[in-house]
Design a protein around this motif. Sequence first.
Motif, PDB file in Angstrom:
ATOM      1  N   UNK A   1       0.643  -1.798   0.150  1.00 17.34           N
ATOM      2  CA  UNK A   1       0.420   0.086   0.372  1.00 17.34           C
ATOM      3  C   UNK A   1       1.148   1.420   0.079  1.00 17.34           C
ATOM      4  N   UNK A   2       2.376   1.374   0.789  1.00 14.62           N
ATOM      5  CA  UNK A   2       2.777   2.187   0.381  1.00 14.62           C
ATOM      6  C   UNK A   2       3.624   2.522  -0.396  1.00 14.62           C
ATOM      7  N   UNK A   3       3.810   1.882  -1.484  1.00 16.63           N
ATOM      8  CA  UNK A   3       4.036   2.162  -2.533  1.00 16.63           C
ATOM      9  C   UNK A   3       3.129   1.880  -3.958  1.00 16.63           C
ATOM     10  N   UNK A   4       1.580   2.330  -3.503  1.00 13.68           N
ATOM     11  CA  UNK A   4       1.060   3.027  -4.399  1.00 13.68           C
ATOM     12  C   UNK A   4       0.111   1.948  -4.847  1.00 13.68           C
ATOM     13  N   UNK A   5       0.434   0.509  -4.217  1.00 16.43           N
ATOM     14  CA  UNK A   5      -0.809  -0.637  -4.868  1.00 16.43           C
ATOM     15  C   UNK A   5      -1.752  -0.331  -4.128  1.00 16.43           C
ATOM     16  N   UNK A   6      -3.871  -0.743  -4.369  1.00 16.13           N
ATOM     17  CA  UNK A   6      -4.944  -0.021  -3.993  1.00 16.13           C
ATOM     18  C   UNK A   6      -5.801  -0.712  -3.802  1.00 16.13           C
ATOM     19  N   UNK A   7      -5.189  -2.016  -4.182  1.00 15.57           N
ATOM     20  CA  UNK A   7      -6.297  -2.821  -4.885  1.00 15.57           C
ATOM     21  C   UNK A   7      -6.415  -4.787  -3.595  1.00 15.57           C
ATOM     22  N   UNK A   8      -5.952  -4.160  -2.684  1.00 22.02           N
ATOM     23  CA  UNK A   8      -5.222  -5.377  -2.168  1.00 22.02           C
ATOM     24  C   UNK A   8      -6.035  -5.991  -1.049  1.00 22.02           C
ATOM     25  N   UNK A   9      -5.908  -7.241  -0.919  1.00 24.76           N
ATOM     26  CA  UNK A   9      -6.661  -8.166   0.135  1.00 24.76           C
ATOM     27  C   UNK A   9      -5.194  -8.946   0.930  1.00 24.76           C
ATOM     28  N   UNK A  10      -5.959  -9.263   2.084  1.00 31.67           N
ATOM     29  CA  UNK A  10      -4.957 -10.205   2.980  1.00 31.67           C
ATOM     30  C   UNK A  10      -5.657 -11.652   3.303  1.00 31.67           C
ATOM     31  N   UNK A  11      -5.114 -13.088   3.126  1.00 30.54           N
ATOM     32  CA  UNK A  11      -6.120 -13.682   4.182  1.00 30.54           C
ATOM     33  C   UNK A  11      -4.949 -14.989   4.407  1.00 30.54           C
ATOM     34  N   UNK A  12      -5.468 -15.502   5.854  1.00 32.89           N
ATOM     35  CA  UNK A  12      -4.885 -15.683   6.709  1.00 32.89           C
ATOM     36  C   UNK A  12      -5.629 -16.785   7.521  1.00 32.89           C
ATOM     37  N   UNK A  13      -5.093 -18.298   8.112  1.00 36.49           N
ATOM     38  CA  UNK A  13      -5.832 -19.125   8.969  1.00 36.49           C
ATOM     39  C   UNK A  13      -5.925 -18.321   9.933  1.00 36.49           C
ATOM     40  N   UNK A  14      -5.084 -18.003  10.360  1.00 38.98           N
ATOM     41  CA  UNK A  14      -5.053 -17.781  12.237  1.00 38.98           C
ATOM     42  C   UNK A  14      -6.102 -16.756  12.138  1.00 38.98           C
ATOM     43  N   UNK A  15      -7.433 -16.522  12.846  1.00 37.49           N
ATOM     44  CA  UNK A  15      -7.882 -15.457  13.685  1.00 37.49           C
ATOM     45  C   UNK A  15      -7.232 -14.475  14.376  1.00 37.49           C
ATOM     46  N   UNK A  16      -6.247 -15.061  15.402  1.00 43.01           N
ATOM     47  CA  UNK A  16      -5.507 -14.206  15.883  1.00 43.01           C
ATOM     48  C   UNK A  16      -4.296 -13.147  15.248  1.00 43.01           C
ATOM     49  N   UNK A  17      -3.920 -13.696  14.107  1.00 42.98           N
ATOM     50  CA  UNK A  17      -3.247 -13.496  13.326  1.00 42.98           C
ATOM     51  C   UNK A  17      -4.102 -11.983  12.761  1.00 42.98           C
ATOM     52  N   UNK A  18      -5.518 -12.081  11.787  1.00 44.25           N
ATOM     53  CA  UNK A  18      -6.279 -11.408  11.394  1.00 44.25           C
ATOM     54  C   UNK A  18      -6.619 -10.501  11.953  1.00 44.25           C
ATOM     55  N   UNK A  19      -6.918 -10.440  13.527  1.00 46.13           N
ATOM     56  CA  UNK A  19      -7.258  -9.382  14.347  1.00 46.13           C
ATOM     57  C   UNK A  19      -5.996  -8.372  14.138  1.00 46.13           C
ATOM     58  N   UNK A  20      -4.926  -9.404  14.480  1.00 51.52           N
ATOM     59  CA  UNK A  20      -3.980  -7.823  14.874  1.00 51.52           C
ATOM     60  C   UNK A  20      -3.934  -7.201  13.398  1.00 51.52           C
ATOM     61  N   UNK A  21      -3.715  -7.583  12.572  1.00 49.03           N
ATOM     62  CA  UNK A  21      -3.974  -7.028  11.046  1.00 49.03           C
ATOM     63  C   UNK A  21      -4.907  -5.686  10.796  1.00 49.03           C
ATOM     64  N   UNK A  22      -6.136  -6.333  11.507  1.00 43.67           N
ATOM     65  CA  UNK A  22      -6.903  -5.393  10.815  1.00 43.67           C
ATOM     66  C   UNK A  22      -7.156  -4.226  12.578  1.00 43.67           C
ATOM     67  N   UNK A  23      -6.533  -4.745  12.925  1.00 44.65           N
ATOM     68  CA  UNK A  23      -5.432  -3.461  14.526  1.00 44.65           C
ATOM     69  C   UNK A  23      -4.961  -2.300  14.295  1.00 44.65           C
ATOM     70  N   UNK A  24      -4.247  -3.035  12.995  1.00 48.10           N
ATOM     71  CA  UNK A  24      -2.524  -2.249  13.016  1.00 48.10           C
ATOM     72  C   UNK A  24      -3.249  -1.383  11.569  1.00 48.10           C
ATOM     73  N   UNK A  25      -3.505  -2.019  10.973  1.00 39.55           N
ATOM     74  CA  UNK A  25      -3.980  -1.790   9.532  1.00 39.55           C
ATOM     75  C   UNK A  25      -5.682  -1.562   9.417  1.00 39.55           C
ATOM     76  N   UNK A  26      -6.353  -0.562   9.944  1.00 43.19           N
ATOM     77  CA  UNK A  26      -7.335  -0.878   9.436  1.00 43.19           C
ATOM     78  C   UNK A  26      -7.988  -0.225   8.269  1.00 43.19           C
ATOM     79  N   UNK A  27      -7.373   0.904   7.199  1.00 46.86           N
ATOM     80  CA  UNK A  27      -8.002  -0.001   6.103  1.00 46.86           C
ATOM     81  C   UNK A  27      -8.019  -0.666   5.132  1.00 46.86           C
ATOM     82  N   UNK A  28      -6.869  -1.422   5.307  1.00 48.09           N
ATOM     83  CA  UNK A  28      -7.336  -2.949   4.780  1.00 48.09           C
ATOM     84  C   UNK A  28      -7.563  -4.081   4.746  1.00 48.09           C
TER      85      UNK A  28
END
Length: 213
Positions: free
Chosen positions: A53-80
């Motif tokens: 995202x910092x390098x200009x990509x604007x159509x991004x999606x992240x997936x992970x099997x760990x709900x804990x990791x996704x919770x942290x991702x959503x907290x730290x990067x709420x715009x993604x």
Amino acid sequence: MPNLDSQIPYWDAAAATKTFTHPLHLPWLDGIDRHAAVLDYGCGYGRTLQELARHGFDNLRGVDASPGMIDRARLVHPALHFTVLDEPPRSPCPDASFDMVVLFAVLTCIPGEEAQHRLITELHRVLKPGGILYVSDYLLQNDERNRMRYDRCAAQYDNYGVFETADGAVFRHHPSSWFPHLLSAFEAVDSRKITVNSMGGHESTAIQYLVRK
């Protein structure tokens, strides 16, 4: 024995404390449109997605099997945008829906060869024809500490390079010959060896591959 090809309880417990370090090689991204649809598979807490995202990509999606990791991702990067995988390696994404898939330090978390093949087949499915798969992962290490770990676990897991960590995970380091075999359904574009720090803070040799569907 827990499912070694996902180890979700381990990653949920580790989600708040682990730091990932595999770098993006920006010259490999120069020819990719910044509006391209990009999937970060095994995104963890979203570090690589945020860098894209910092390098200009604007159509991004992240997936992970760990709900804990996704919770942290959503907290730290709420715009993604992040999604938990309910039945890994299967993703909820339609066929041929991404221009690029990023797979950073995910294969090391999947000791089984059959499971790795299933994952790569899934990523091939979601990539558009001509789409790019960018893989970064660990090679076999030559230091005594790692050789001892490989030797100790080789018979149990029937695979040299698989090892157990003190905090309860099972990981895998790979011979360099493994990646061309695993990625044989793709056209090779480029590769490079790099040095990274492992989650435990040890300097390690890794390899990055860029391949095309």
